[in-house]
Write an enzyme that holds these catalytic residues in place. Structure first.
Site, short mmCIF file in Angstrom:
data_model
loop_
_atom_site.label_atom_id
_atom_site.label_comp_id
_atom_site.label_asym_id
_atom_site.label_seq_id
_atom_site.Cartn_x
_atom_site.Cartn_y
_atom_site.Cartn_z
N ASP A 170 -9.41 -4.21 12.95
CA ASP A 170 -8.67 -2.47 12.32
C ASP A 170 -8.55 -2.69 11.30
O ASP A 170 -7.12 -2.36 10.90
CB ASP A 170 -8.24 -1.63 13.77
CG ASP A 170 -7.62 -0.43 13.61
OD1 ASP A 170 -8.42 0.16 12.65
OD2 ASP A 170 -6.70 -0.25 14.12
N ASP A 224 -0.38 -11.98 7.15
CA ASP A 224 -1.17 -11.97 7.29
C ASP A 224 -2.10 -12.52 7.71
O ASP A 224 -2.23 -13.51 8.30
CB ASP A 224 -1.81 -12.89 6.04
CG ASP A 224 -3.81 -12.60 5.29
OD1 ASP A 224 -4.02 -12.40 5.95
OD2 ASP A 224 -3.42 -12.71 4.04
N GLN A 284 0.67 -0.70 0.35
CA GLN A 284 -0.21 0.16 0.48
C GLN A 284 0.74 1.12 -0.33
O GLN A 284 2.19 1.15 0.49
CB GLN A 284 -0.61 -0.09 1.20
CG GLN A 284 0.40 -1.02 2.50
CD GLN A 284 -0.93 -0.79 3.93
OE1 GLN A 284 -2.52 -1.42 3.63
NE2 GLN A 284 -0.68 -1.58 4.46
#
Length: 360
Positions: free
Chosen positions: A208, A190, A84
């Site tokens: 979250d 993960d 990301q």
């Protein structure tokens, strides 16, 4: 490590006509001829005052953008990991702002609203929580809130992106105490894989995670199969699962909030949704509690447990507000009751935007 390009994460920095520079810029509106303000009763002019700094702008929808001005040092850090894009901004209105994949994640001035709301209702409703597993939460704020509970013995924070965790350790100084707490175990993996292989069970599991986003890394962690086969078996008896569930305002709650609520209804016996307004989001945020045991939201009992269990003061929540936040307006309540969509691996809904996989 990362790259800073507008096209990479749908964020623009809007300066005056001198170009995309940081710092104070002498600028006038394109709608102001010769640099002089003119009457505009329709309010359609763009920035018309002089000596303004650059602006952060996020595209909430194709026809809706949200922006606020940056301080002179503007971008404190920016880059891109394997999973990301990540940016830390210095804003005038909200202080330091963390942006991931073009979506504002938290702001210094109001992040406590989101993180208190995510963590404390579940931990206070549970009769005696000792262990917590956090899916995501790399910035450390969720762990910080969980660790305020005196009775908590272990918090596992599992984030897929080590660079985000390292970045937040370095730059988010307000979470340093949490990162250094001996009860916190940080796992880089993960969350699906980590929970699946875990031998222990937990009293509370917290989601979250980034919102479901086309090309985003977290979409499978909102599916019925994940909740049913991975999350639920890893809860202790009387265990509670809570997840953030995306935008939950009058105009946004149908996108993912209602489907996440409905998906959890297909897995757990008891499900409770609640919302709170987050100023920096320009919208309300939603969360969903789920358990096979009754979820009792009693203001008096919650206040008693806040006084007994929590070290320090909560800035936002008390028993009355936790109870009130579960009372939804009639439109949103009807949407949740009538929602039929269930998140599956093949059929996930997204909020507007895209992750970096969409750039491939």
């Amino acid at each position: 490590m990362y790259s800073l390009l507008r096209s990479a994460f749908m964020v623009s920095f809007v300066p005056g006509p001198k170009g995309f520079q940081l710092g104070t810029t002498d600028t006038t509106s394109d709608n102001v001829p010769n640099g002089h303000p003119t009457d505009n009763p329709q309010g359609l002019s763009s920035v018309s005052h002089q000596h303004v700094t650059d602006w952060y702008e996020e595209e909430l929808e194709e026809d809706l953008r949200w922006s606020f001005s940056l301080n002179n040092n503007g971008i404190l850090h920016a880059g891109r990991s394997e999973f990301q894009n990540l940016t830390l901004l210095d804003t005038k209105r909200f202080g330091k702002v963390l942006v991931i994949d073009g979506k504002l994640q938290s702001a210094e001035m109001d992040e406590f609203i989101y993180h208190e709301s995510l963590v404390h209702p579940a931990l206070l409703i549970h009769y005696n929580p000792k262990t917590v597993f956090i899916m995501g939460g790399g910035e450390g704020s969720t762990a910080r809130e969980a660790l305020k509970h005196k009775g908590i013995e272990k918090v596992v924070m599992c984030d897929i992106d080590s660079e985000v965790v390292d970045f937040c350790k370095k730059y988010l100084t307000e979470n340093q105490e949490a990162f250094n707490d001996k009860r916190l175990v940080i796992v880089i993996n993960d969350a699906l894989v980590e929970l699946q292989k875990a031998e222990e069970k937990f009293d509370v599991i917290v989601g979250d995670l980034a919102d479901p986003l086309e090309g985003g890394p977290c979409n499978k962690l909102y599916t019925k199969s994940f909740y049913e086969q991975i999350v639920k078996p890893k809860l202790n008896d009387n265990g509670i699962f809570v997840t953030q569930a995306g935008p939950a305002g009058m105009l946004s709650h149908k996108d993912v909030f209602a489907p996440i609520y409905n998906t959890l209804k297909h897995v757990f016996n008891n499900v409770v949704a609640y919302i709170a307004h987050i100023p920096s989001y320009a919208d309300s945020a939603g969360w969903v509690l789920a358990s096979d045991q009754p979820i009792q939201v009693n203001a008096e009992l919650l206040n008693s447990r806040i006084n007994e269990r929590i070290r320090g003061e909560l800035r936002y929540l008390d028993g009355e507000f936790i109870a009130a936040s579960t009372v939804l307006n009639k439109t949103i309540r009807a949407s949740l009751q009538n929602e039929s969509h269930v998140f599956t691996d093949e059929n996930v809904r997204f909020i507007h935007g895209h992750g970096i996989a969409g750039d491939a």
